[in-house]
Design an enzyme around this catalytic site. Structure first.
Site, short mmCIF file in Angstrom:
data_model
loop_
_atom_site.label_atom_id
_atom_site.label_comp_id
_atom_site.label_asym_id
_atom_site.label_seq_id
_atom_site.Cartn_x
_atom_site.Cartn_y
_atom_site.Cartn_z
N HIS A 10 -14.96 45.70 8.17
CA HIS A 10 -15.39 44.92 9.54
C HIS A 10 -15.00 45.99 10.57
O HIS A 10 -14.58 45.48 11.57
CB HIS A 10 -14.54 43.64 9.68
CG HIS A 10 -14.99 42.54 8.58
ND1 HIS A 10 -15.85 41.51 8.97
CD2 HIS A 10 -14.55 42.26 7.50
CE1 HIS A 10 -16.14 40.83 8.01
NE2 HIS A 10 -15.26 41.21 6.85
N ASN A 21 -16.90 34.30 7.98
CA ASN A 21 -18.19 35.34 7.76
C ASN A 21 -19.54 34.21 8.02
O ASN A 21 -19.36 33.22 8.44
CB ASN A 21 -18.39 35.62 6.52
CG ASN A 21 -17.30 37.11 6.23
OD1 ASN A 21 -17.08 37.67 6.92
ND2 ASN A 21 -17.09 37.30 4.76
FE1 HDD Z 1 -11.20 40.14 5.36
C1 HDD Z 1 -10.83 41.87 7.77
C2 HDD Z 1 -13.54 38.08 6.72
C3 HDD Z 1 -11.60 38.35 2.32
C4 HDD Z 1 -8.79 41.86 3.92
N1 HDD Z 1 -12.05 39.89 6.99
C5 HDD Z 1 -11.76 40.78 7.97
C6 HDD Z 1 -12.52 40.38 9.24
C7 HDD Z 1 -13.26 39.29 8.86
C8 HDD Z 1 -13.02 38.95 7.56
C9 HDD Z 1 -14.14 38.70 9.78
C10 HDD Z 1 -12.53 41.15 10.69
C11 HDD Z 1 -11.58 40.36 11.47
C12 HDD Z 1 -11.72 41.24 12.97
O1 HDD Z 1 -12.71 40.79 13.67
O2 HDD Z 1 -10.59 41.70 13.10
N2 HDD Z 1 -12.39 38.54 4.54
C13 HDD Z 1 -13.18 38.02 5.15
C14 HDD Z 1 -13.57 36.74 4.78
C15 HDD Z 1 -13.04 36.75 3.45
C16 HDD Z 1 -12.32 38.26 3.13
C17 HDD Z 1 -14.63 35.64 5.16
C18 HDD Z 1 -13.41 36.00 2.20
C19 HDD Z 1 -13.43 34.45 2.31
N3 HDD Z 1 -10.57 40.25 3.32
C20 HDD Z 1 -10.74 39.41 2.27
C21 HDD Z 1 -9.83 39.64 1.11
C22 HDD Z 1 -8.83 40.62 1.56
C23 HDD Z 1 -9.34 41.06 2.98
C24 HDD Z 1 -9.83 39.04 -0.01
C25 HDD Z 1 -7.74 41.43 0.95
C26 HDD Z 1 -7.19 41.12 -0.01
N4 HDD Z 1 -10.12 41.72 5.79
C27 HDD Z 1 -9.14 42.36 5.03
C28 HDD Z 1 -8.49 43.50 5.69
C29 HDD Z 1 -9.04 43.39 7.30
C30 HDD Z 1 -9.85 42.34 7.03
C31 HDD Z 1 -8.45 44.71 5.00
C32 HDD Z 1 -9.55 44.55 7.96
C33 HDD Z 1 -9.15 44.81 9.02
C34 HDD Z 1 -8.24 43.61 9.57
O3 HDD Z 1 -7.91 42.95 8.21
O4 HDD Z 1 -7.66 43.16 10.34
O5 HDD Z 1 -6.98 43.23 5.85
#
Ligand code: HDD
Length: 686
Positions: free
Chosen positions: A76, A149
């Site tokens: 993202h 999402n």
């Molecule tokens: Fe995630 C970012 C949505 C599963 C680890 N995720 C991130 C963002 C969104 C989502 C919208 C951007 C937030 C922003 O605008 O800063 N992610 C989801 C959804 C998931 C999902 C809807 C499942 C239902 N994500 C998921 C899992 C993991 C992560 C299972 C790790 C185990 N996601 C992350 C992250 C991020 C992220 C690496 C990258 C930047 C941040 O978190 O702040 O931690």
């Protein structure tokens, strides 16, 4: 050297030139407040001599610049955001004690960031991808981040697979391409080995993966959460955002061409809509159900690869979100915004969904690496708007200056007349009590084992045209997969998902159908859900849509003005285009265009009007930008309104008259639709 009203140039004792600031503008200073007199020249030994290390103004400026970037989000990374508010329209105190749902009309500030998943921060806006839909609610009992999402399910069931999923979809490790695209070996290798991905995959390959505008996307909290009321009673809940403008998508060719026409198409669209006062709006709805209902379902509500169709549990709209203010600064706000699914408030709680449980760790951890400090919560965009206080102290970039010595709890410093600091309160967040017992093990629940029924339900819920888009998208993507065994394995799954899909993709790839994959649990034929189709729920409106008006010398100004007015009355916006922007003489006056023809292709608009004399149309029929403007609008199933004189250009672009090709007066009505029936005549869909 400049010599305008802000600076005057003076000659020094040695004859050298200096720029001296004049006037009353606020003084430019160093980061430590020292006024700067010259922001044009570094300090040198002699006018043409070497630069001096002593130059603290230069060194501070370059030093700060060198560190302007922070690590981009691993997923993202590319996003756009806006401020706004959530308004409760139907309070639910009987279900949740969350303060933002407590009273009709109660407003809570929000900051909402939309994103693509796979591409880097500098990538484009319109690739085929899932879109992030993250909302930070600054409630009066702390921040609640609903990090969702635009697709209601997720690729995987357990957080332990997330790094594998993301490694597979991002650019391949050795070659660093493709950027922002799932159409490559490693992604399809992974998904073909993990059939739990099939449900999200079919959504992403459908029109949901190429949204027309961020303002025209649904949003979903994805997981099942819990709502908890004052008495501590809990219910299950899924969260939904419904765009006021309806859900709309590109057709694939249009989305691919939009990447070339405007890398920032979605970002610009969101920004410009807010600037002109068309504030994007969503209904907020909950799907509330209890354990008893959950037990009747043939799938597990803790499995994030499943939806609960709204025909089974209806949506209750309880609020709306309006985005009404663009960020003042992209970096300070959009880039530094840190969303954490672990940010919940009293009245909202987690379930045991193993994907959600892993997320509760990941986001807090990632912020430390992105923002460099555990004090990232003090950055204004992340700080709650209600008071906050605890005994956490110090750390890198601490900006608070706590007074006194009460940095531990309990303490009795109040007995000595000192400030004892904050204490836990009985109204604070309480985890809903839950009995837990079981063996310690690594195992996937059997109730998570059906990977095919819901994707089949999705396929069965689509219109014929939407099904063709899904099959074509899969053919496109798998055609870019170089390793034949991956394509073959995927075809094995697709035919279990639905025999029709399997056959169509195999035919599109020119491959024989291999043996079907072995499903551990035989798929069920679930009832289709009308709510899943975009086309069946199309909103017939011009609101939020943009009509391009192409004109040239001799066009009728009166006709252009009339059309603009009709579009605006229907709540759309009009954008005028001509071969040059400086001003063109028309019948009835001169007119400046909003955009130049070659830089304003029709992919950027929802419908087009050609207000042209025959002479101009004949001239434009020789201009490939004009011909492409019209033929693309037709190929992308858009309405085309044309003056009589425009015929030579329509003919050159190969336009066959149909319901969507109209006169100028009918265009504002015709522009409310896309003409899906036109599509089979134009392209070979799988
Ligand atoms: Fe995630 C970012 C949505 C599963 C680890 N995720 C991130 C963002 C969104 C989502 C919208 C951007 C937030 C922003 O605008 O800063 N992610 C989801 C959804 C998931 C999902 C809807 C499942 C239902 N994500 C998921 C899992 C993991 C992560 C299972 C790790 C185990 N996601 C992350 C992250 C991020 C992220 C690496 C990258 C930047 C941040 O978190 O702040 O931690």
């Amino acid at each position: 050297m400049t010599d305008d009203k802000k600076f005057k140039t003076e000659r020094g004792d040695a004859g050298e030139l200096h720029q001296i600031a004049v006037g009353d503008d606020p003084a430019m200073t160093t980061n430590f407040g020292v006024p700067i007199s010259d922001n044009e020249n570094s300090l040198k030994a002699g006018v043409r001599g070497p630069t001096l290390l002593e130059d603290f103004v230069l060194r501070e400026k370059i030093f700060h610049f060198d560190h302007e970037r922070i690590p981009e989000r691993i997923v993202h990374a590319r996003g756009s955001a806006a401020h706004g508010y959530f308004e409760c329209t139907d309070p639910i105190p009987e279900i949740s004690r969350a303060s933002l749902f407590s009273a009709k009309g109660k407003k809570t500030p929000v900051f909402t960031r939309f994103s693509t998943v796979a591409g880097g921060a500098g990538s484009v806006d319109t690739p085929r991808d899932v879109r992030g839909f993250a909302v930070k609610f600054y409630t009066d009992e702390g921040n609640w981040d609903l990090v969702g999402n635009n697709i209601p399910v997720f690729f995987i069931q357990d957080a332990i697979k997330f790094p594998d999923l993301i490694h597979s979809v991002k650019m391949e490790a050795d070659r660093a391409f493709p950027q922002a695209a799932s159409a490559h070996d490693t992604f399809w290798d992974f998904v073909s080995l993990m059939p739990e991905t099939l449900h999200t995959l079919i959504w992403a390959m459908s029109d949901r993966g190429i949204p027309r505008s961020l303002r025209m996307m649904e949003g979903f909290g994805v997981h099942t959460f819990k709502l908890v009321n004052e008495k501590g009673e809990e219910t299950f809940c899924k969260f939904h955002w419904r765009p006021k403008l309806g859900t709309q998508s590109f057709v694939w060719d249009e989305s691919a061409k939009t990447q070339g026409a405007d890398n920032d198409f979605h970002r610009r669209d969101l920004w410009e809509a807010i600037e002109r006062g068309d504030h994007p709006e969503w209904d907020f709805a909950v799907q509330v159900f209890d354990k008893e209902l959950a037990e009747t379902l043939p799938y597990d509500v803790l499995d994030a690869t499943k939806i609960i169709p709204e025909e089974i549990v209806p949506l209750r709209v309880i609020g709306r979100m309006v985005l009404d203010r663009n960020p003042d600064n992209f970096f300070a706000e959009t880039e530094q915004a840190a969303f954490l699914p672990s940010n919940v408030v009293p009245g909202i709680d987690f379930t045991d969904d193993p994907l959600l449980q892993g997320r509760l760790f990941s986001y807090l951890d990632t912020q430390k690496s992105r923002l460099g400090t555990t004090n990232f919560h003090q950055i204004p965009i992340n700080a709650p708007k209600c008071p906050f206080a605890n005994m956490q102290r110090d750390g890198l970039m601490q900006t608070h200056v706590p007074k006194g010595r009460a940095n531990y709890e309990p303490n009795s410093l109040n007995e000595a007349g000192e400030d004892p600091g904050p204490r836990p309160v009985s109204t604070g967040f309480r985890t809903a009590q839950q009995h837990v017992e079981g063996d310690k093990l690594r195992m996937r629940a059997e109730s998570f084992g059906d990977f095919y029924s819901q994707p089949r339900m999705y396929w069965n819920s689509m219109t014929d045209n939407e099904r063709a888009h899904i099959a074509s998208a899969m053919v496109f993507e798998l055609s870019k997969v170089g390793l034949p065994h991956i394509r073959e394995r995927m075809l094995g799954h697709l035919q279990v998902l639905h025999p029709d899909l399997g056959k169509r993709v195999a035919k599109g790839l020119g491959m024989n159908l291999p043996a079907p994959a072995k499903a551990v649990i035989q798929p069920l034929d679930l009832d289709p859900s009308e709510a899943l189709s975009i086309q069946k729920n199309w909103q017939r409106t011009l609101e939020g849509r943009q009509v391009a008006i192409l004109f040239d010398e001799g066009s009728s100004k009166a006709e252009i003005d009339k059309l603009k007015k009709a579009v605006e009355t229907a709540k759309g916006t009009a954008f005028t285009i001509a071969p040059s922007v400086g001003g063109i003489s028309l019948e009835g006056g001169t007119m400046k265009a909003d955009g130049q023809l070659a830089g304003s292709p029709s992919v950027l608009f929802d419908a087009v009007a050609l207000v042209l004399t025959q002479q101009a149309a004949q001239k434009l029929a020789k201009d490939s930008a004009a011909v492409g403007f019209v033929s693309d609008a037709f190929a992308h199933l858009k309405a085309i309104g044309a003056s009589e004189g425009a015929k030579p250009l329509l003919d050159r672009a190969g336009i066959e008259a149909d319901e969507g090709v109209t006169d100028l007066a009918t265009l504002p009505e015709a522009a409310k639709l896309r003409y899906w029936d036109r599509e089979p005549k134009l392209r070979d869909l799988a």
